[in-house]
Design a protein around this motif. Structure first.
Motif, PDB file in Angstrom:
ATOM      1  N   GLU A 342       0.833  -1.199   0.000  1.00  0.00           N
ATOM      2  CA  GLU A 342       0.000   0.000   0.000  1.00  0.00           C
ATOM      3  C   GLU A 342       0.875   1.260   0.000  1.00  0.00           C
ATOM      4  OE1 GLU A 342      -2.905  -0.677  -0.591  1.00  0.00           O
ATOM      5  OE2 GLU A 342      -3.140  -2.717   0.154  1.00  0.00           O
ATOM      6  N   LEU A 343       1.983   1.208   0.745  1.00  0.00           N
ATOM      7  CA  LEU A 343       2.899   2.354   0.771  1.00  0.00           C
ATOM      8  C   LEU A 343       3.564   2.556  -0.587  1.00  0.00           C
ATOM      9  CD1 LEU A 343       4.890   2.516   4.140  1.00  0.00           C
ATOM     10  CD2 LEU A 343       3.395   4.241   3.143  1.00  0.00           C
ATOM     11  N   GLU A 344       3.928   1.470  -1.222  1.00  0.00           N
ATOM     12  CA  GLU A 344       4.569   1.594  -2.533  1.00  0.00           C
ATOM     13  C   GLU A 344       3.604   2.186  -3.552  1.00  0.00           C
ATOM     14  OE1 GLU A 344       6.314  -2.060  -3.819  1.00  0.00           O
ATOM     15  OE2 GLU A 344       7.985  -1.938  -2.384  1.00  0.00           O
ATOM     16  N   ALA A 345       2.338   1.760  -3.478  1.00  0.00           N
ATOM     17  CA  ALA A 345       1.334   2.326  -4.382  1.00  0.00           C
ATOM     18  C   ALA A 345       1.122   3.801  -4.080  1.00  0.00           C
ATOM     19  CB  ALA A 345       0.025   1.558  -4.245  1.00  0.00           C
ATOM     20  N   ALA A 346       1.088   4.138  -2.786  1.00  0.00           N
ATOM     21  CA  ALA A 346       0.911   5.534  -2.386  1.00  0.00           C
ATOM     22  C   ALA A 346       2.089   6.379  -2.846  1.00  0.00           C
ATOM     23  CB  ALA A 346       0.749   5.633  -0.874  1.00  0.00           C
ATOM     24  N   ALA A 347       3.295   5.819  -2.722  1.00  0.00           N
ATOM     25  CA  ALA A 347       4.505   6.556  -3.107  1.00  0.00           C
ATOM     26  C   ALA A 347       4.526   6.839  -4.601  1.00  0.00           C
ATOM     27  CB  ALA A 347       5.735   5.748  -2.703  1.00  0.00           C
ATOM     28  N   SER A 348       4.103   5.867  -5.389  1.00  0.00           N
ATOM     29  CA  SER A 348       4.124   6.042  -6.850  1.00  0.00           C
ATOM     30  C   SER A 348       3.135   7.106  -7.299  1.00  0.00           C
ATOM     31  CB  SER A 348       3.803   4.716  -7.540  1.00  0.00           C
ATOM     32  OG  SER A 348       2.458   4.330  -7.291  1.00  0.00           O
ATOM     33  N   MET A 349       2.065   7.318  -6.504  1.00  0.00           N
ATOM     34  CA  MET A 349       1.041   8.296  -6.864  1.00  0.00           C
ATOM     35  C   MET A 349       1.344   9.684  -6.305  1.00  0.00           C
ATOM     36  SD  MET A 349      -2.234   5.819  -6.098  1.00  0.00           S
ATOM     37  CE  MET A 349      -3.495   7.003  -6.546  1.00  0.00           C
ATOM     38  N   SER A 350       2.267   9.763  -5.359  1.00  0.00           N
ATOM     39  CA  SER A 350       2.584  11.046  -4.726  1.00  0.00           C
ATOM     40  C   SER A 350       3.558  11.852  -5.581  1.00  0.00           C
ATOM     41  CB  SER A 350       3.179  10.791  -3.341  1.00  0.00           C
ATOM     42  OG  SER A 350       3.588  12.011  -2.753  1.00  0.00           O
ATOM     43  N   ASP A 351       3.452  13.169  -5.494  1.00  0.00           N
ATOM     44  CA  ASP A 351       4.403  14.032  -6.219  1.00  0.00           C
ATOM     45  C   ASP A 351       5.574  14.434  -5.324  1.00  0.00           C
ATOM     46  OD1 ASP A 351       3.036  15.635  -4.480  1.00  0.00           O
ATOM     47  OD2 ASP A 351       2.426  17.136  -5.968  1.00  0.00           O
ATOM     48  N   LYS A 352       5.643  13.812  -4.144  1.00  0.00           N
ATOM     49  CA  LYS A 352       6.737  14.066  -3.213  1.00  0.00           C
ATOM     50  C   LYS A 352       7.464  12.757  -2.916  1.00  0.00           C
ATOM     51  CE  LYS A 352       4.280  17.908  -1.001  1.00  0.00           C
ATOM     52  NZ  LYS A 352       3.745  18.444   0.281  1.00  0.00           N
ATOM     53  N   GLY A 353       8.671  12.869  -2.411  1.00  0.00           N
ATOM     54  CA  GLY A 353       9.470  11.676  -2.128  1.00  0.00           C
ATOM     55  C   GLY A 353       9.334  11.160  -0.717  1.00  0.00           C
ATOM     56  N   GLU A 354       8.485  11.765   0.067  1.00  0.00           N
ATOM     57  CA  GLU A 354       8.403  11.445   1.491  1.00  0.00           C
ATOM     58  C   GLU A 354       8.046   9.978   1.745  1.00  0.00           C
ATOM     59  OE1 GLU A 354       9.336  12.446   5.126  1.00  0.00           O
ATOM     60  OE2 GLU A 354       9.254  13.988   3.554  1.00  0.00           O
ATOM     61  N   ILE A 355       7.081   9.452   0.986  1.00  0.00           N
ATOM     62  CA  ILE A 355       6.649   8.077   1.241  1.00  0.00           C
ATOM     63  C   ILE A 355       7.742   7.086   0.844  1.00  0.00           C
ATOM     64  CG2 ILE A 355       4.867   6.349   0.795  1.00  0.00           C
ATOM     65  CD1 ILE A 355       2.953   8.624   0.147  1.00  0.00           C
ATOM     66  N   TYR A 356       8.433   7.360  -0.257  1.00  0.00           N
ATOM     67  CA  TYR A 356       9.571   6.504  -0.632  1.00  0.00           C
ATOM     68  C   TYR A 356      10.637   6.521   0.463  1.00  0.00           C
ATOM     69  CZ  TYR A 356       8.160   5.474  -5.457  1.00  0.00           C
ATOM     70  OH  TYR A 356       7.521   4.978  -6.580  1.00  0.00           O
ATOM     71  N   SER A 357      10.816   7.677   1.106  1.00  0.00           N
ATOM     72  CA  SER A 357      11.788   7.774   2.189  1.00  0.00           C
ATOM     73  C   SER A 357      11.397   6.857   3.354  1.00  0.00           C
ATOM     74  CB  SER A 357      11.886   9.224   2.663  1.00  0.00           C
ATOM     75  OG  SER A 357      12.820   9.344   3.709  1.00  0.00           O
ATOM     76  N   ARG A 358      10.090   6.835   3.669  1.00  0.00           N
ATOM     77  CA  ARG A 358       9.610   5.949   4.730  1.00  0.00           C
ATOM     78  C   ARG A 358       9.813   4.487   4.346  1.00  0.00           C
ATOM     79  NH1 ARG A 358       3.631   7.407   5.799  1.00  0.00           N
ATOM     80  NH2 ARG A 358       3.797   5.468   6.997  1.00  0.00           N
ATOM     81  N   LEU A 359       9.555   4.190   3.089  1.00  0.00           N
ATOM     82  CA  LEU A 359       9.742   2.811   2.622  1.00  0.00           C
ATOM     83  C   LEU A 359      11.199   2.372   2.730  1.00  0.00           C
ATOM     84  CD1 LEU A 359       7.397   2.723  -0.489  1.00  0.00           C
ATOM     85  CD2 LEU A 359       7.401   1.031   1.375  1.00  0.00           C
ATOM     86  N   ALA A 360      12.105   3.291   2.428  1.00  0.00           N
ATOM     87  CA  ALA A 360      13.529   2.971   2.540  1.00  0.00           C
ATOM     88  C   ALA A 360      13.869   2.568   3.967  1.00  0.00           C
ATOM     89  CB  ALA A 360      14.360   4.174   2.107  1.00  0.00           C
ATOM     90  N   SER A 361      13.294   3.303   4.937  1.00  0.00           N
ATOM     91  CA  SER A 361      13.534   3.005   6.348  1.00  0.00           C
ATOM     92  C   SER A 361      12.942   1.653   6.732  1.00  0.00           C
ATOM     93  CB  SER A 361      12.932   4.118   7.212  1.00  0.00           C
ATOM     94  OG  SER A 361      13.160   3.857   8.576  1.00  0.00           O
ATOM     95  N   ILE A 362      11.719   1.361   6.237  1.00  0.00           N
ATOM     96  CA  ILE A 362      11.083   0.079   6.545  1.00  0.00           C
ATOM     97  C   ILE A 362      11.900  -1.082   5.988  1.00  0.00           C
ATOM     98  CG2 ILE A 362       9.063  -1.358   6.053  1.00  0.00           C
ATOM     99  CD1 ILE A 362       7.374   1.227   6.153  1.00  0.00           C
ATOM    100  N   TYR A 363      12.338  -0.944   4.738  1.00  0.00           N
ATOM    101  CA  TYR A 363      13.130  -2.023   4.129  1.00  0.00           C
ATOM    102  C   TYR A 363      14.464  -2.221   4.855  1.00  0.00           C
ATOM    103  CZ  TYR A 363      10.053  -2.899   0.149  1.00  0.00           C
ATOM    104  OH  TYR A 363       9.002  -3.279  -0.653  1.00  0.00           O
ATOM    105  N   LEU A 364      15.055  -1.123   5.344  1.00  0.00           N
ATOM    106  CA  LEU A 364      16.293  -1.247   6.117  1.00  0.00           C
ATOM    107  C   LEU A 364      16.048  -2.062   7.380  1.00  0.00           C
ATOM    108  CD1 LEU A 364      19.284  -0.447   6.603  1.00  0.00           C
ATOM    109  CD2 LEU A 364      18.415   1.577   7.811  1.00  0.00           C
ATOM    110  N   ASP A 365      14.902  -1.776   8.066  1.00  0.00           N
ATOM    111  CA  ASP A 365      14.559  -2.516   9.285  1.00  0.00           C
ATOM    112  C   ASP A 365      14.322  -3.993   8.992  1.00  0.00           C
ATOM    113  OD1 ASP A 365      14.747  -0.228  10.785  1.00  0.00           O
ATOM    114  OD2 ASP A 365      12.595   0.217  10.743  1.00  0.00           O
ATOM    115  N   LEU A 366      13.839  -4.278   7.783  1.00  0.00           N
ATOM    116  CA  LEU A 366      13.580  -5.664   7.400  1.00  0.00           C
ATOM    117  C   LEU A 366      14.820  -6.349   6.821  1.00  0.00           C
ATOM    118  CD1 LEU A 366      10.073  -5.227   5.684  1.00  0.00           C
ATOM    119  CD2 LEU A 366      10.540  -6.242   7.924  1.00  0.00           C
ATOM    120  N   ASP A 367      15.933  -5.631   6.845  1.00  0.00           N
ATOM    121  CA  ASP A 367      17.204  -6.129   6.331  1.00  0.00           C
ATOM    122  C   ASP A 367      17.149  -6.421   4.824  1.00  0.00           C
ATOM    123  OD1 ASP A 367      19.897  -6.673   6.703  1.00  0.00           O
ATOM    124  OD2 ASP A 367      19.551  -8.824   7.002  1.00  0.00           O
ATOM    125  N   LYS A 368      16.312  -5.642   4.144  1.00  0.00           N
ATOM    126  CA  LYS A 368      16.241  -5.719   2.685  1.00  0.00           C
ATOM    127  C   LYS A 368      16.956  -4.486   2.140  1.00  0.00           C
ATOM    128  CE  LYS A 368      12.004  -8.466   2.481  1.00  0.00           C
ATOM    129  NZ  LYS A 368      10.643  -8.575   1.910  1.00  0.00           N
TER     130      LYS A 368
END
Length: 444
Positions: A342-368
């Motif tokens: 859902e976050l990835e879909a939201a990020a692709s539709m947003s005109d800002k990079g904020e959601i992608y930034s959150r996703l980067a943090s989540i993936y780091l926590d998941l060791d991805k």
């Protein structure tokens, strides 16, 4: 025709004309008058019980013939013929006694009512009352007062309706809960909320004392009048009765709103959930508010399900913001795997990079780490970040985990330029430099 026959026919005729209007009036009038049909319906019993208490002149055979002719035409709904018979009778009105004139005018009123000419009907019913008590059976006077009041309702002359209702209240012994409800609505139409509230409270109280459920529109008027007084506790009490006796989604929503005003948050949540289950929440704003309530009450998974279902049913628009809220609900419910798409879909539709930034943090926590780097790059490309320094740290750590030390140091040094991240970035720079040096030594 002997007088016995005339008298028997007359009794039937008077009963028919006296009772006809109140019973026939209901379908043509407003809900207000319709609800009072119980009052009107008591007229026949009142006539039978009260007529003997007042002596009136007898109706003679000549008058009866005219009225019988008018009745025959009325039965055939030939209103013009009925009026012609009455006008022929009226031409000799000097010879009519007061009781005969009253019956003639009553029949005029009935015919004009049937033709939906209400002002004319009112005029003739008032002429009935002008014949004086000595010429009117008690029940005819009482019933006519109520009929005039009802017709004033039809013409929306509420002041006159109240005047005649008050006169009727004074002389009728059949005043009941419906009567008070009828007058309450008239006072409400005139803006006299205090008298309206007193009357509708009386109506409700009378029903409840008899173990009967008050009518839905009585509760509705009562609720509105208390709401105008800002008496939310009473409004809530009435809505609780409506929910119990007339369960509708709208009442659940209104009761939830009152619980909110009364700071009864738990009750508000439960009532909103009942409204949701009942299908009363259909608008996007309502559904999102329901989700926020669940999230605030530490039941975020329920909130996520509300949004997810709303989006699938196209009641909630599939926007970046709404998808982000859905992802947030899943995150709060510790459902990270469900939140990420859902976050990835939201990020692709947003005109800002904020959601992608959150996703980067989540993936780091998941060791991805590779996904973290990918999301971080997309975030930087879109830009407009609130805290780019935090993203630089995430990218530095992810690259370090991938042993891409030069890239890691590049991002960590950028993070160090922001005083808010200077200390943390410096610690990571030292760590990455030592790891890089160690790896180089091992390679030798």
């Amino acid at each position: 025709m002997n007088m016995t026959t005339v008298t028997k026919g007359l009794s039937r005729f008077v009963l028919r004309t006296s009772v006809a209007l109140p019973l026939l009036l209901a379908p043509a009038v407003s809900v207000t008058v319709l609800e009072a049909v119980g009052v009107s319906g008591s007229f026949a019993q009142a006539q039978a019980a009260e007529q003997k208490t007042r002596k009136t002149p007898a109706m003679r055979e000549s008058a009866f013939k005219y009225l019988g002719k008018a009745q025959e035409a009325a039965d055939a709904q030939n209103w013009q013929a009925a009026l012609a018979a009455l006008k022929e009778m009226e031409a000799g009105k000097d010879k009519l006694n007061g009781y005969e004139a009253a019956q003639m005018y009553y029949f005029y009123g009935y015919v004009y009512y049937s033709m939906e000419k209400y002002p004319q009907a009112i005029s003739y019913y008032k002429k009935v009352l002008q014949q004086g008590e000595e010429n009117l059976p008690v029940a005819l006077e009482v019933g006519t007062l109520l009929t005039v009041a009802q017709l004033y309702f039809v013409t929306e002359d509420y002041k006159s309706a109240i005047d005649y209702l008050n006169r009727w209240f004074k002389v009728s012994d059949t005043v009941n809960a419906d009567s008070y409800a009828l007058r309450a609505q008239a006072y409400y139409q005139l803006g006299d909320n205090a008298k309206a509230l007193a009357d509708i409270n009386q109506a409700v109280s009378m029903y409840e004392k008899e173990g009967k459920v008050p009518k839905e529109n009585w509760f509705g008027l009562q609720r509105f009048l208390y709401y105008e007084k800002n008496d939310y506790k009473q409004v809530a009490n009435i809505l609780e009765k409506l929910v119990k006796h007339y369960p509708k989604g709208e009442y659940y929503k209104q009761l939830a709103g009152m619980y909110g005003e009364l700071k009864r948050e738990d009750d508000m949540l439960h009532m909103m959930e009942a409204a949701y289950i009942a299908g009363a929440l259909q608008k996007e704003k309502e559904l999102l508010n329901m989700a926020y309530l669940f999230m605030g009450a530490e039941t975020p998974y329920k909130g996520a399900k509300v949004i997810d279902k709303g989006i699938k049913e196209k009641k909630i628009e599939r926007t970046s913001k709404n998808l982000e809220t859905l992802a947030q609900a899943y995150q709060m419910a510790q459902e990270l795997q469900k939140s990420i798409p859902e976050l990835e879909a939201a990020a692709s539709m947003s005109d800002k990079g904020e959601i992608y930034s959150r996703l980067a943090s989540i993936y780091l926590d998941l060791d991805k780490n590779e996904k973290a780097v990918d999301m971080g790059a997309k975030a930087l490309k879109k830009g407009d970040l609130k805290r780019p320094d935090q993203l630089y740290i995430v990218l530095g750590m992810a690259n370090a985990n991938l042993k891409k030390y030069d890239d890691a140091l590049k991002y960590l040094k950028k993070a160090k330029d922001d005083k808010r991240s200077e200390k943390f970035a410096s610690q990571w720079i030292a760590f990455v430099e030592s790891e890089k040096e160690r790896e180089e030594q091992l390679a030798m």
